[in-house]
Design a protein around this motif. Structure first.
Motif, short mmCIF file in Angstrom:
data_model
loop_
_atom_site.label_atom_id
_atom_site.label_comp_id
_atom_site.label_asym_id
_atom_site.label_seq_id
_atom_site.Cartn_x
_atom_site.Cartn_y
_atom_site.Cartn_z
N PRO A 191 -14.57 -4.16 9.50
CA PRO A 191 -14.53 -3.27 8.33
C PRO A 191 -13.97 -3.97 7.10
O PRO A 191 -13.08 -4.82 7.21
CB PRO A 191 -13.59 -2.13 8.77
N GLY A 192 -14.50 -3.59 5.94
CA GLY A 192 -13.91 -4.00 4.66
C GLY A 192 -12.70 -3.13 4.41
O GLY A 192 -11.76 -3.14 5.21
N LEU A 193 -12.74 -2.34 3.35
CA LEU A 193 -11.59 -1.48 3.05
C LEU A 193 -11.97 0.00 3.16
O LEU A 193 -12.91 0.45 2.50
CB LEU A 193 -11.08 -1.78 1.63
N PHE A 194 -11.23 0.72 4.00
CA PHE A 194 -11.44 2.16 4.22
C PHE A 194 -10.08 2.85 4.14
O PHE A 194 -9.07 2.31 4.62
CB PHE A 194 -12.10 2.41 5.59
N GLU A 195 -10.04 4.04 3.58
CA GLU A 195 -8.75 4.71 3.38
C GLU A 195 -8.29 5.39 4.68
O GLU A 195 -8.95 6.31 5.18
CB GLU A 195 -8.84 5.74 2.24
N THR A 196 -7.19 4.91 5.23
CA THR A 196 -6.63 5.45 6.48
C THR A 196 -5.10 5.35 6.38
O THR A 196 -4.58 4.81 5.41
CB THR A 196 -7.08 4.61 7.70
N GLU A 197 -4.43 5.79 7.45
CA GLU A 197 -2.96 5.66 7.48
C GLU A 197 -2.52 4.21 7.25
O GLU A 197 -1.50 3.95 6.66
CB GLU A 197 -2.41 6.11 8.85
N MET A 198 -3.33 3.27 7.75
CA MET A 198 -2.98 1.85 7.65
C MET A 198 -3.04 1.35 6.20
O MET A 198 -2.27 0.48 5.81
CB MET A 198 -3.93 1.01 8.51
N THR A 199 -3.95 1.90 5.41
CA THR A 199 -4.21 1.34 4.08
C THR A 199 -3.80 2.24 2.92
O THR A 199 -3.61 1.75 1.81
CB THR A 199 -5.72 1.04 3.93
N GLU A 200 -3.65 3.56 3.17
CA GLU A 200 -3.45 4.47 2.03
C GLU A 200 -2.14 4.21 1.29
O GLU A 200 -2.10 4.27 0.06
CB GLU A 200 -3.57 5.95 2.48
N GLY A 201 -1.10 3.88 2.05
CA GLY A 201 0.20 3.66 1.40
C GLY A 201 0.44 2.22 0.99
O GLY A 201 1.44 1.91 0.36
N THR A 202 -0.46 1.35 1.35
CA THR A 202 -0.27 -0.08 1.07
C THR A 202 -1.35 -0.58 0.11
O THR A 202 -1.17 -0.57 -1.10
CB THR A 202 -0.30 -0.88 2.39
N LEU A 203 -2.52 -0.97 0.65
CA LEU A 203 -3.56 -1.57 -0.19
C LEU A 203 -4.05 -0.61 -1.27
O LEU A 203 -4.24 -1.00 -2.43
CB LEU A 203 -4.74 -2.03 0.69
N PHE A 204 -4.25 0.67 -0.90
CA PHE A 204 -4.77 1.64 -1.88
C PHE A 204 -3.76 1.90 -3.01
O PHE A 204 -4.13 2.35 -4.08
CB PHE A 204 -5.18 2.95 -1.20
N LYS A 205 -2.47 1.62 -2.75
CA LYS A 205 -1.42 1.84 -3.77
C LYS A 205 -1.22 0.59 -4.64
O LYS A 205 -0.50 0.63 -5.63
CB LYS A 205 -0.09 2.17 -3.08
N HIS A 206 -1.85 -0.51 -4.25
CA HIS A 206 -1.63 -1.79 -4.93
C HIS A 206 -2.71 -1.97 -6.00
O HIS A 206 -3.86 -2.29 -5.70
CB HIS A 206 -1.70 -2.93 -3.89
N GLU A 207 -2.29 -1.70 -7.24
CA GLU A 207 -3.26 -1.67 -8.35
C GLU A 207 -4.04 -2.98 -8.48
O GLU A 207 -5.26 -2.99 -8.61
CB GLU A 207 -2.52 -1.38 -9.65
N GLY A 208 -3.30 -4.09 -8.40
CA GLY A 208 -3.92 -5.42 -8.55
C GLY A 208 -4.94 -5.68 -7.46
O GLY A 208 -6.05 -6.15 -7.72
N PHE A 209 -4.57 -5.31 -6.23
CA PHE A 209 -5.49 -5.53 -5.11
C PHE A 209 -6.76 -4.69 -5.27
O PHE A 209 -7.88 -5.19 -5.10
CB PHE A 209 -4.80 -5.19 -3.77
N MET A 210 -6.56 -3.41 -5.60
CA MET A 210 -7.72 -2.51 -5.71
C MET A 210 -8.68 -2.97 -6.82
O MET A 210 -9.89 -2.96 -6.65
CB MET A 210 -7.27 -1.06 -5.98
N LYS A 211 -8.09 -3.41 -7.91
CA LYS A 211 -8.89 -3.90 -9.05
C LYS A 211 -9.71 -5.11 -8.60
O LYS A 211 -10.92 -5.19 -8.84
CB LYS A 211 -7.96 -4.30 -10.19
#
Ligand SMILES: NC(=O)c1ccc[n+]([C@@H]2O[C@H](COP(=O)([O-])OP(=O)(O)OC[C@H]3O[C@@H](n4cnc5c(N)ncnc54)[C@H](O)[C@@H]3O)[C@@H](O)[C@H]2O)c1
Length: 257
Positions: A191-211
């Motif tokens: 998988p690439g990036l999907f919103e789950t417990e694993m990613t919602e509070g980390t990657l999805f919250k990281h503005e630079g990463f998401m951009k």
């Protein structure tokens, strides 16, 4: 022939209490399978089973910690006692330990490997013999784009995770070459990036990463859960009977560019 009719198939989902595992369990239920859902958090599994029963699906919860050999061995026995056989194994339990080689402890390294790699090895060890009895099986492991794509920013680096997910590709290929003769295909999703417990509070919250992720991804966005579940169903179905040992990246094309 309806490739995606799983009536009479028994699907086993490890790490089913949330995220991708929960969505896959519902996907198997939608397609008519009898579904065994496993994880450590029994109350979450009970809620999922209730949701599935309310939809008219057949499902049972089994408490299981994939770092424990006894836990997996007992769960495999109980599933066979309950449903008579095992056709599909979705190996999805996983954790993402953050940090570089220098920054993580040996205990964190071991926990990552024990959950993500040793866990999948042990579920295959105890479930594949059940599949061999019927000369039929579909194993779907869970790697990640992070098996082949790596971060350089210190706050995003996850070396133990990277290694564990690369190992899933090796485990998949090695086992696939051995067990095809037994009617068992073994593939892994990435998988690439999907919103789950694993990613919602980390990657999805990281503005630079998401951009950066959205900018470098041809799709321009993270994946939607239904865009991943179809691939899991395909690899679980007779539509993929001549496909084995493959890493199927479901990533919107981010690994292309
Ligand atoms: N979400 C993403 O963007 C993404 C991307 C690539 C790969 N993945 C992989 O997908 C899988 C599912 O992750 P998710 O994103 O749904 O996150 P999640 O945290 O919602 O799900 C992880 C599941 O694994 C279970 N689990 C963890 N340790 C366990 C153990 N010791 N025993 C039994 N179950 C255990 C958790 O309880 C949970 O059900 C993981 O292997 C993850 O590495 C996710």
């Amino acid at each position: 022939m309806n490739f995606f009719d799983f009536t009479d198939k028994v699907a086993v989902v490890f790490g089913a209490s949330s995220g991708i595992g929960k969505a896959a369990a519902l996907g198997y239920g939608d397609s008519g399978a009898k579904v065994a859902v496993l994880a450590r958090r029994k109350e979450k599994l009970d809620d999922l089973v209730k949701e599935m029963h309310d939809k008219g699906y057949i499902a049972t919860a089994f408490e299981c910690d994939v770092t424990s050999e006894d836990s997996i061995k007992n769960a495999a026995k109980e599933i066979v006692e309950k449903y008579g056989k095992i056709d599909i194994l979705f190996n999805n339990a996983g954790i993402a330990v953050p940090g570089s080689i220098e920054n993580i402890t040996v205990e964190q390294w071991n926990k990552s490997m024990n959950t993500n790699v040793r866990g999948a090895y042990m579920t295959m060890k105890y479930l594949i013999p059940e599949m061999k009895k019927n000369h039929y099986g579909k194993v779907i492991n869970t790697a990640s784009v992070n098996a082949v794509l790596f971060d350089k920013n210190e706050d995003l680096v996850r070396h133990a995770y990277n290694v564990s997910k690369s190992a899933m590709v090796g485990l998949t290929k090695a086992a696939a070459a051995t067990y095809m003769k037994d009617g068992i295909t073994i593939n892994t999703i990435g998988p690439g990036l999907f919103e789950t417990e694993m990613t919602e509070g980390t990657l999805f919250k990281h503005e630079g990463f998401m951009k950066a992720y959205n900018a470098s991804n041809p799709a321009g966005r993270p994946g939607k859960m239904e865009e991943l579940i179809g691939t899991i169903m395909y690899l679980s179905s007779d539509a993929s009977n001549y496909v084995t040992g493959q890493l199927i990246l479901v990533d919107g094309g981010i690994t292309l560019v």
